[in-house]
Scaffold this active site. Structure first.
Site, PDB file in Angstrom:
ATOM      1  N   CYS A 190      44.929  49.587  21.545  1.00 41.32           N
ATOM      2  CA  CYS A 190      44.108  48.372  21.715  1.00 41.32           C
ATOM      3  C   CYS A 190      44.812  47.341  22.611  1.00 41.32           C
ATOM      4  CB  CYS A 190      43.835  47.712  20.362  1.00 41.32           C
ATOM      5  SG  CYS A 190      43.263  48.855  19.104  1.00 41.32           S
TER       6      CYS A 190
HETATM    7  N1  GLN Z   1      45.320  51.848  14.429  1.00 49.01           N
HETATM    8  C1  GLN Z   1      44.387  50.803  14.674  1.00 49.01           C
HETATM    9  C2  GLN Z   1      42.952  51.315  14.688  1.00 49.01           C
HETATM   10  O1  GLN Z   1      42.699  52.469  14.791  1.00 49.01           O
HETATM   11  C3  GLN Z   1      44.688  50.069  15.963  1.00 49.01           C
HETATM   12  C4  GLN Z   1      44.393  50.908  17.160  1.00 49.01           C
HETATM   13  C5  GLN Z   1      45.109  50.549  18.426  1.00 49.01           C
HETATM   14  O2  GLN Z   1      45.968  49.695  18.546  1.00 49.01           O
HETATM   15  N2  GLN Z   1      44.777  51.315  19.393  1.00 49.01           N
HETATM   16  O3  GLN Z   1      42.083  50.510  14.598  1.00 49.01           O
END
Ligand code: GLN
Length: 250
Positions: free
Chosen positions: A2
């Protein structure tokens, strides 16, 4: 992985904050410059929280930010002097649903997690046992981020001071990287008057002036004032004021 950002400064519309700049969060959703561990684009939804006269509001969608025309229209009509937003690339094995999109909110606080907990879900089973059953039953989504947020919320009362929240965020980062080595734990929080963030394996940059502070996974503009925050830090920021301390000294 993210990408997220938090802003404190003069009143701005949520849409402008998310879409303006040579390398806006919108741009970062499909063309990030610093994606790590397999992620390519952030297409699994997005969300924004904004504080308008200190009331907290939120919008989330499972639609990719670039495809959510109605959402963007709505977000151009709202705004505030504090905004926190994130675009999501779901970690493998975690559901692509609106309720898994950051920001998560509680009282005046909004929270985002960029990263994942290694060994999920087993590595969080032990800490999750400390949560009251009502917190577990009201988890927003079966994701690592939702459990981490529940742990943090449980530790801090709604009216806890920023200092208490910052200490709790540092403790959560340190505990989780100890019990689940290899985790990536870039947290971002705000209560509308201060921003708290951590760097634990993912990138983070800060742009600070006397009137504005912007904390983002990647610089959103070509402004030369952006400074990269090195790994393993706790950040507490507000316009004109930035404190960066090593996580392992908390
Ligand atoms: N693990 C978290 C989720 O799946 C954050 C994902 C991320 O940082 N890509 O929402």
């Amino acid at each position: 992985m993210c990408r997220h950002l938090a802003y404190l400064g003069p009143q701005v519309s949520v849409r402008d904050l998310l879409t303006e700049g040579e390398h806006s969060l919108l741009q970062q959703s499909f063309q990030p410059r610093d994606m790590r561990r397999g992620g390519v684009i952030n297409a699994d939804g997005y969300g924004a929280a904004w504080w308008d006269k200190s009331a907290l509001h939120r919008y989330r969608s499972v639609t990719p930010i670039w495809a959510d025309a109605s959402g963007c229209e709505t977000l151009s009509a709202v705004g505030g002097n504090a905004i926190l937003a994130a675009v999501r690339s779901a970690t493998i094995g975690m559901p692509v649903v609106e309720t898994a999109c950051a920001p998560f909110i509680y009282g005046p606080w909004a929270f985002s997690h960029n990263g994942f907990v290694a060994g999920w879900p087993d590595s969080l089973a032990e800490p999750a046992r400390t949560l009251p059953v009502t917190d577990l039953m009201t988890l927003e989504a079966p994701t690592d981020s939702a459990v981490l947020w529940a742990l943090l919320r449980h530790r801090c009362a709604k009216d806890a001071s920023t200092g208490e929240w910052a200490a709790a965020v540092a403790e959560l980062t340190n505990r989780t990287r100890e019990s689940a080595p290899g985790s990536r734990l870039n947290f971002l929080l705000s209560n509308g008057s201060q921003i708290i963030a951590t760097t634990c394996v993912h990138s983070l940059s800060v742009l600070l002036t006397d009137d504005v502070v912007l904390v983002a996974s990647e610089p959103t503009t070509d402004d030369k004032g952006w400074r990269h925050v090195k790994d393993g830090q706790l950040i507490v920021a507000e316009p004109g004021r930035l404190r960066i301390t090593p996580l392992n000294r908390q």
